[in-house]
Write a protein that holds these residues in place. Structure first.
Motif, PDB file in Angstrom:
ATOM      1  N   ASP A   1       0.795  -1.087  -0.017  1.00  0.00           N
ATOM      2  CA  ASP A   1       0.021   0.123   0.174  1.00  0.00           C
ATOM      3  C   ASP A   1       0.849   1.325   0.004  1.00  0.00           C
ATOM      4  O   ASP A   1       2.106   1.169   0.185  1.00  0.00           O
ATOM      5  CB  ASP A   1      -1.083  -0.059   1.164  1.00  0.00           C
ATOM      6  N   THR A   2       0.270   2.227  -0.315  1.00  0.00           N
ATOM      7  CA  THR A   2       1.019   3.495  -0.241  1.00  0.00           C
ATOM      8  C   THR A   2       1.689   4.293   0.963  1.00  0.00           C
ATOM      9  O   THR A   2       2.474   4.877   1.049  1.00  0.00           O
ATOM     10  CB  THR A   2       0.337   4.861  -0.998  1.00  0.00           C
TER      11      THR A   2
ATOM     12  N   GLY B   1       0.264  -0.804  -4.863  1.00  0.00           N
ATOM     13  CA  GLY B   1      -0.140   0.660  -4.758  1.00  0.00           C
ATOM     14  C   GLY B   1      -1.449   1.021  -3.915  1.00  0.00           C
ATOM     15  O   GLY B   1      -1.980   2.110  -4.134  1.00  0.00           O
TER      16      GLY B   1
ATOM     17  N   ALA C   1       3.423   8.756  -3.651  1.00  0.00           N
ATOM     18  CA  ALA C   1       4.012   7.367  -3.955  1.00  0.00           C
ATOM     19  C   ALA C   1       4.574   6.985  -4.964  1.00  0.00           C
ATOM     20  O   ALA C   1       5.904   6.500  -4.932  1.00  0.00           O
ATOM     21  CB  ALA C   1       2.865   6.474  -3.590  1.00  0.00           C
TER      22      ALA C   1
ATOM     23  N   PHE D   1      -2.942   4.534  -7.669  1.00  0.00           N
ATOM     24  CA  PHE D   1      -1.495   4.385  -7.975  1.00  0.00           C
ATOM     25  C   PHE D   1      -1.134   4.417  -9.461  1.00  0.00           C
ATOM     26  O   PHE D   1      -0.370   5.134  -9.865  1.00  0.00           O
ATOM     27  CB  PHE D   1      -0.772   3.161  -7.205  1.00  0.00           C
TER      28      PHE D   1
END
Lengths: 186, 443
Positions: free
Chosen positions: A17-18, A82, A90, A111
């Protein structure tokens, strides 16, 4: 967008994940001031749990804690790369670290879109899962027109999905250049 | 626990998401997969993504370029407000200067009576959520606004800067997944239990690129605040947007807050859905999402007894007035056994907590008397943030929280572990210092 992207691979798992890509505490830095923007390269992927950082062995930071950029050029990951926050920081952080492409089996929507529209990196989808087939530190070559990823020195070739609709934006550089070329903005 | 399984309906009709997008693209109809340019009614940004968005806007359109429509730009600083971090404070200055330069009337400045708190809740309170409109925000939880029968989704700084300069953005029309909640909601269940069940069923990426449409008697029985909890977490299944058609409750809420025009839109009866699932809420159980993924669902009864270090009630999804009212009903007259942080989403919620009473005391006093730690309206520790953020984790804390994400390190420390749950479950658990089924304490 380059036709050829080559360098060392940095391997991560699924659903990165970001918050793992750039922890929220670091989002305060300017993305334009040179002294501040380089922080994003230093802190990229510092939210990844240590044992999952640089598979298969883990314990390998993307960027050395004393450095501003990474020795790695391509991130290899599993599914849903993402996910989470919409923070454009990110893909920007990965770019600042020196990452030119991510190769994952699937992406979270925002993302993926941020990577393309901002022109930060090329988000490739691999036909098959590469997380167990490529090791952190392996040299790889991505041939963009051919849609292949070659692992060196074995020479094993893996197929990448066509970039599809977003290739035009990536080729233009970012969504603004794309919109200008399309005559949408001046 | 579910009713009928998934079915595929094929029709020529359009979903509410398709219809709103088509209208904003100047078309009669659009199909999933179409790439279209849409006109944006509202652009929202905050203190984390606003400054870089402004930077890109000025780089691409010029230092002195005009915002496409200053009245459609809403800036709500909310993330890093109550911190001494100098960079965070500098970012507020950037927003303030930009708002002054462009004479933005919808800038809600920190340190003034206009300060609101969490953007997604403030957008509703201030009348920016209106049926039939299109909203983009530089925050993934911008999908929250879909509770008002509108299209809303999160974008990055680049896309926001393009909107800021042109009022337009490209969108790929999503397929729609439909979730129908039938029956009457039992008093121990909240919208959080429903959405955690959905995410658990379809998975963390089960809704990627898709619209999640919520329908059924139990959804329309929910208040607007509870509906916002449903749509807020569409992104936790990867969804592009969450959406609930407007009804009279929506109209009453909106018209109490704005005179701006709106249009009620609903899905055609023969709309095509990629997926459909029916739930009978009368048979559902309270659930949690275990560390470290929002789809890591378990019934509360399965994890009851898990020892906790901390409870947290707050955020856009779990810090609304009714979230606190639910928690207060359990905490009133009792003492929490673990550190319990209470962070109202907005200054309006904070005001309500100081005005509304339960058992002869204000809700604020109920929480204080129960031993809770009270914070200022903001995003707080939902996303960790600067090291001095109220309620942020710094070690190996096991936390139960009404927030929406439990990724590694999300609330600060990579070593902490977060369980997501409804305000009822969090309050019941806070009283016992371990995960507790709210049915055991509700009388």
């Amino acid at each position: 967008m380059k036709n050829r992207i080559e360098g060392k691979a940095y391997v991560l798992g699924d659903s990165i994940d970001t918050d793992q890509i750039i922890p929220a505490a670091h989002l305060v830095y300017s993305m334009t001031e040179p002294d501040e923007r380089r922080m994003y390269g230093r802190y990229a992927c510092t939210g990844v749990p240590n044992e999952q950082a640089g598979l298969p062995d883990g314990g390998m930071p993307l960027t050395d804690p004393e450095a501003w950029t990474s020795e790695f050029k391509v991130v290899i990951a599993g599914s849903n790369f993402g996910c989470g926050s919409s923070r454009e920081h990110a893909p920007f952080a990965l770019q600042e670290a020196g990452i030119e492409a991510v190769v994952a089996t699937s992406y979270a929507r925002i993302f993926y879109r941020n990577s393309v529209d901002g022109g930060f990196l090329v988000p490739f989808e691999s036909r098959e899962r590469l997380v167990e087939q490529i090791r952190t530190g392996d040299d790889i070559v991505i041939d963009v027109p051919a849609g292949t990823l070659t692992q060196m020195p074995s020479g094993d070739v893996f197929l990448l999905n066509p970039l599809g609709d977003v290739a035009d934006i990536l080729r233009a550089g970012n969504v603004f250049e794309y919109a200008r070329q399309a005559g949408f903005i001046s | 626990m579910q009713g009928a399984g998934s079915v595929l309906r094929t029709g020529m009709g359009q979903t509410i998401t398709q219809k709103i997008l088509a209208q904003h693209a100047g078309r009669d109809r659009v199909a999933p997969g179409d790439n279209i340019w849409v006109d944006v009614d509202t652009l929202m940004t905050h203190d984390v993504c606003g400054p870089p968005t402004i930077g890109i806007f000025q780089r691409e359109f010029g230092e002195d370029a005009n915002v496409w429509d200053p009245d459609k730009l809403v800036i709500l600083p909310d993330h890093y407000i109550f911190t001494e971090d100098p960079h965070a404070r500098r970012n507020i200055e950037i927003l303030r200067d930009f708002a002054a330069k462009h004479k933005l009337k919808h800038y809600f400045d920190v340190g003034t009576a206009r300060y609101k708190g969490v953007c997604h809740v403030a957008l509703a309170e201030e009348g920016f959520n209106r049926p039939g409109t299109v909203l983009f925000g530089t925050d993934s939880h911008s999908c929250t606004s879909g509770a008002f029968g509108m299209f809303s989704t999160g974008v990055g700084n680049t896309d926001a800067a393009l909107i800021m300069g042109t009022g337009k953005i490209w969108v790929k029309v999503p397929e729609t997944m439909r979730f129908v909640f039938e029956g009457k909601l039992p008093p121990w269940l909240m919208a959080k239990d429903l959405i955690l069940s959905v995410i658990g069923d379809i998975g963390f990426e089960g809704g990627t690129y898709r619209a999640l449409e919520f329908d059924g008697e139990a959804v329309f029985d929910l208040s607007m605040e509870e509906r916002m909890t449903l749509t807020n977490m569409a992104i936790e299944a990867g969804g592009k947007n969450g959406i609930i058609a407007a009804d009279q409750k929506t109209v009453d809420y909106v018209e109490a807050r704005t005179d701006a025009p709106y249009e009620m839109v609903s899905s055609d009866s023969d709309a095509r859905y990629l997926f459909e699932k029916v739930y009978d809420v009368s048979t559902m159980e309270p659930v949690v999402a275990k560390p470290h993924r929002p789809d890591n669902r378990a019934a509360v009864s399965e994890v009851a007894g898990t020892k906790l270090d901390r409870a947290y009630i707050g955020s856009c999804t779990g810090g609304k007035y009714e979230d606190f009212l639910a928690a207060a009903q359990i905490l009133e007259g009792n003492r929490v056994q673990v550190d319990t942080f209470v962070v109202p989403a907005s200054t309006e919620v904070s005001k309500q907590l100081r005005e509304q009473t339960l058992g002869g005391k204000t809700l604020w006093q109920v929480f204080l008397d129960a031993g809770c730690k009270m914070g200022h309206a903001s995003c707080g520790a939902c996303l960790g943030g600067p090291v001095d953020t109220f309620g942020r984790t710094h070690g190996t804390e096991v936390v139960i929280s009404t927030t929406n994400r439990n990724f590694p390190g999300r609330m600060g420390s990579k070593q902490s572990a977060v369980y997501l749950a409804s305000p009822l479950t969090v309050a019941a658990s806070a009283l016992h210092g371990e995960i507790t089924d709210p049915r055991t304490v509700l009388v």
